[in-house]
Design a protein around this motif. Sequence first.
Motif, PDB file in Angstrom:
ATOM      1  N   LEU A 101       0.699  -1.345  -0.179  1.00  0.00           N
ATOM      2  CA  LEU A 101       0.534   0.078  -0.031  1.00  0.00           C
ATOM      3  C   LEU A 101       1.151   1.467   0.091  1.00  0.00           C
ATOM      4  O   LEU A 101       1.598   1.226   0.759  1.00  0.00           O
ATOM      5  CB  LEU A 101      -1.598   0.082   0.602  1.00  0.00           C
ATOM      6  N   LYS A 102       0.462   2.432  -1.479  1.00  0.00           N
ATOM      7  CA  LYS A 102       0.983   3.648  -0.832  1.00  0.00           C
ATOM      8  C   LYS A 102       0.110   4.607  -0.729  1.00  0.00           C
ATOM      9  O   LYS A 102       0.123   5.986   0.096  1.00  0.00           O
ATOM     10  CB  LYS A 102       1.729   4.198  -2.694  1.00  0.00           C
ATOM     11  N   LYS A 103      -0.463   4.674  -1.249  1.00  0.00           N
ATOM     12  CA  LYS A 103      -2.050   5.132  -0.181  1.00  0.00           C
ATOM     13  C   LYS A 103      -2.857   4.722   0.168  1.00  0.00           C
ATOM     14  O   LYS A 103      -3.498   3.584   0.091  1.00  0.00           O
ATOM     15  CB  LYS A 103      -2.657   5.919  -1.887  1.00  0.00           C
TER      16      LYS A 103
ATOM     17  N   THR B 212       4.723   0.898   5.582  1.00  0.00           N
ATOM     18  CA  THR B 212       5.860   1.177   5.825  1.00  0.00           C
ATOM     19  C   THR B 212       6.350   1.971   4.473  1.00  0.00           C
ATOM     20  O   THR B 212       6.825   2.867   4.170  1.00  0.00           O
ATOM     21  CB  THR B 212       7.047   0.483   6.089  1.00  0.00           C
ATOM     22  N   THR B 213       5.784   1.679   3.301  1.00  0.00           N
ATOM     23  CA  THR B 213       5.927   2.220   2.126  1.00  0.00           C
ATOM     24  C   THR B 213       4.800   3.400   1.847  1.00  0.00           C
ATOM     25  O   THR B 213       4.282   3.380   0.948  1.00  0.00           O
ATOM     26  CB  THR B 213       5.769   1.298   1.301  1.00  0.00           C
ATOM     27  N   LEU B 214       3.780   3.869   2.947  1.00  0.00           N
ATOM     28  CA  LEU B 214       2.852   4.415   2.278  1.00  0.00           C
ATOM     29  C   LEU B 214       3.149   5.775   2.185  1.00  0.00           C
ATOM     30  O   LEU B 214       4.024   5.650   2.839  1.00  0.00           O
ATOM     31  CB  LEU B 214       1.984   4.305   4.063  1.00  0.00           C
ATOM     32  N   THR B 215       3.102   6.008   1.054  1.00  0.00           N
ATOM     33  CA  THR B 215       2.961   7.430   0.928  1.00  0.00           C
ATOM     34  C   THR B 215       1.871   8.990   1.608  1.00  0.00           C
ATOM     35  O   THR B 215       2.329   9.912   1.620  1.00  0.00           O
ATOM     36  CB  THR B 215       3.724   7.902  -0.228  1.00  0.00           C
ATOM     37  N   GLU B 216       0.553   8.264   1.146  1.00  0.00           N
ATOM     38  CA  GLU B 216      -0.746   9.082   1.430  1.00  0.00           C
ATOM     39  C   GLU B 216      -1.342   8.440   2.913  1.00  0.00           C
ATOM     40  O   GLU B 216      -1.431   7.431   2.365  1.00  0.00           O
ATOM     41  CB  GLU B 216      -1.406   9.366   0.092  1.00  0.00           C
TER      42      GLU B 216
ATOM     43  N   LEU C 134       6.055   9.054   4.136  1.00  0.00           N
ATOM     44  CA  LEU C 134       4.892   9.649   3.532  1.00  0.00           C
ATOM     45  C   LEU C 134       5.071  11.103   3.108  1.00  0.00           C
ATOM     46  O   LEU C 134       5.916  12.120   3.798  1.00  0.00           O
ATOM     47  CB  LEU C 134       3.867  10.329   5.468  1.00  0.00           C
ATOM     48  N   THR C 135       4.783  11.210   2.012  1.00  0.00           N
ATOM     49  CA  THR C 135       4.982  12.875   1.071  1.00  0.00           C
ATOM     50  C   THR C 135       3.474  13.065   1.961  1.00  0.00           C
ATOM     51  O   THR C 135       3.605  14.249   1.325  1.00  0.00           O
ATOM     52  CB  THR C 135       5.308  12.546   0.049  1.00  0.00           C
ATOM     53  N   SER C 136       2.043  13.037   1.763  1.00  0.00           N
ATOM     54  CA  SER C 136       1.191  13.317   2.295  1.00  0.00           C
ATOM     55  C   SER C 136       0.358  13.402   3.275  1.00  0.00           C
ATOM     56  O   SER C 136      -0.187  11.664   3.131  1.00  0.00           O
ATOM     57  CB  SER C 136      -0.466  13.390   0.621  1.00  0.00           C
ATOM     58  N   LEU C 137      -0.251  13.764   4.357  1.00  0.00           N
ATOM     59  CA  LEU C 137      -1.022  13.617   5.398  1.00  0.00           C
ATOM     60  C   LEU C 137      -2.036  14.948   5.843  1.00  0.00           C
ATOM     61  O   LEU C 137      -2.071  15.478   5.969  1.00  0.00           O
ATOM     62  CB  LEU C 137      -0.213  14.051   6.994  1.00  0.00           C
TER      63      LEU C 137
ATOM     64  N   TRP D  86       2.921  18.303   1.723  1.00  0.00           N
ATOM     65  CA  TRP D  86       1.722  18.197   2.247  1.00  0.00           C
ATOM     66  C   TRP D  86       0.870  17.975   3.038  1.00  0.00           C
ATOM     67  O   TRP D  86       1.032  16.562   3.687  1.00  0.00           O
ATOM     68  CB  TRP D  86       0.821  17.418   0.862  1.00  0.00           C
ATOM     69  N   LEU D  87       0.410  18.565   3.945  1.00  0.00           N
ATOM     70  CA  LEU D  87       0.095  18.637   5.274  1.00  0.00           C
ATOM     71  C   LEU D  87      -0.935  19.135   5.687  1.00  0.00           C
ATOM     72  O   LEU D  87      -1.384  20.694   5.041  1.00  0.00           O
ATOM     73  CB  LEU D  87       0.958  18.745   6.695  1.00  0.00           C
ATOM     74  N   GLN D  88      -2.257  18.154   5.616  1.00  0.00           N
ATOM     75  CA  GLN D  88      -3.281  19.488   6.222  1.00  0.00           C
ATOM     76  C   GLN D  88      -4.080  18.365   7.613  1.00  0.00           C
ATOM     77  O   GLN D  88      -4.272  17.886   8.070  1.00  0.00           O
ATOM     78  CB  GLN D  88      -4.811  18.611   5.432  1.00  0.00           C
ATOM     79  N   LEU D  89      -4.244  19.802   8.201  1.00  0.00           N
ATOM     80  CA  LEU D  89      -4.561  20.106  10.168  1.00  0.00           C
ATOM     81  C   LEU D  89      -5.819  21.121  10.071  1.00  0.00           C
ATOM     82  O   LEU D  89      -5.432  21.377  10.769  1.00  0.00           O
ATOM     83  CB  LEU D  89      -3.161  20.781  10.853  1.00  0.00           C
TER      84      LEU D  89
END
Length: 262
Positions: A133-135, A157-161, A185-188, A213-216
């Motif tokens: 899984l990446k996303k 551990t391969t998750l990027t999003e 992670l590149t997007s959270l 990319w970070l959305q809070l």
Amino acid sequence: TALTSLNLTLNDIRAEGAKALASGNLTALKKLNLESNKIGVEEITTLASGNLIALSSLHLGNNKIGDDGAKALASGNLTALASLYLTLNDIGVEGAKALASGNLTALTSLNLTANDIKVEGVKALASGNLTALKKLNLRQNNIEAEGAKALASGSLTTLTELNLCFNKIGAEGAKALASGNLSALTSLNLTTNDLGVEGAKALAFGNFTALIWLQLDANNIGDEGAKTLAFGNLTALTGMNLYNNAIGDEGAKALSLGNLTA
């Protein structure tokens, strides 16, 4: 028979239609969208055991597959699936467990928005067979801090999003994520999780140095949280969304003068 993509969203496909699709000449099909079609256990069992073995993308959002439908998917012939979208299907804990331990090991993208998988469901996903899984989208699943901890210490551990909106993970969950195994992670997206200042601090100084990319949104981080984010380790960020966080002039100043120069 040359079709590789078919979108049947918002139609009225039931058992007979599913049987036809599964047993027909569409053996080259790679992308199938059956969102909002009243697809239930019988229909998904038929599709999963049929001729659609070339499918790499399947969209079943807003149907009625439930946990038994998820089990049928996980044990069927769709082993080439790379992308699976199951938003609003009431798969619950048992459905998540089935997906995690089934045949879908080629999955790189999984969306389980609003399926009430809870802590036990996310624990299964974090320790199951879905290591490619990446996303991963687990928006609105009641996973809380314990679910975030499971993700952080699991095998994904391969998750990027990663999207964990509306999950009540709190500062404790944020701390676990920031110090865990998810450094790729590149997007959270952690919108509406009651992170507060402590949660923002944890994210700012955690393992997320690859984040772009970070959305809070709506986490009540205030000026102090903004200052921490501005001067933390998140130097690769190119986009950040801080909507509705009680940030004033001091927070804005910090963001303009901090390390966010990428």
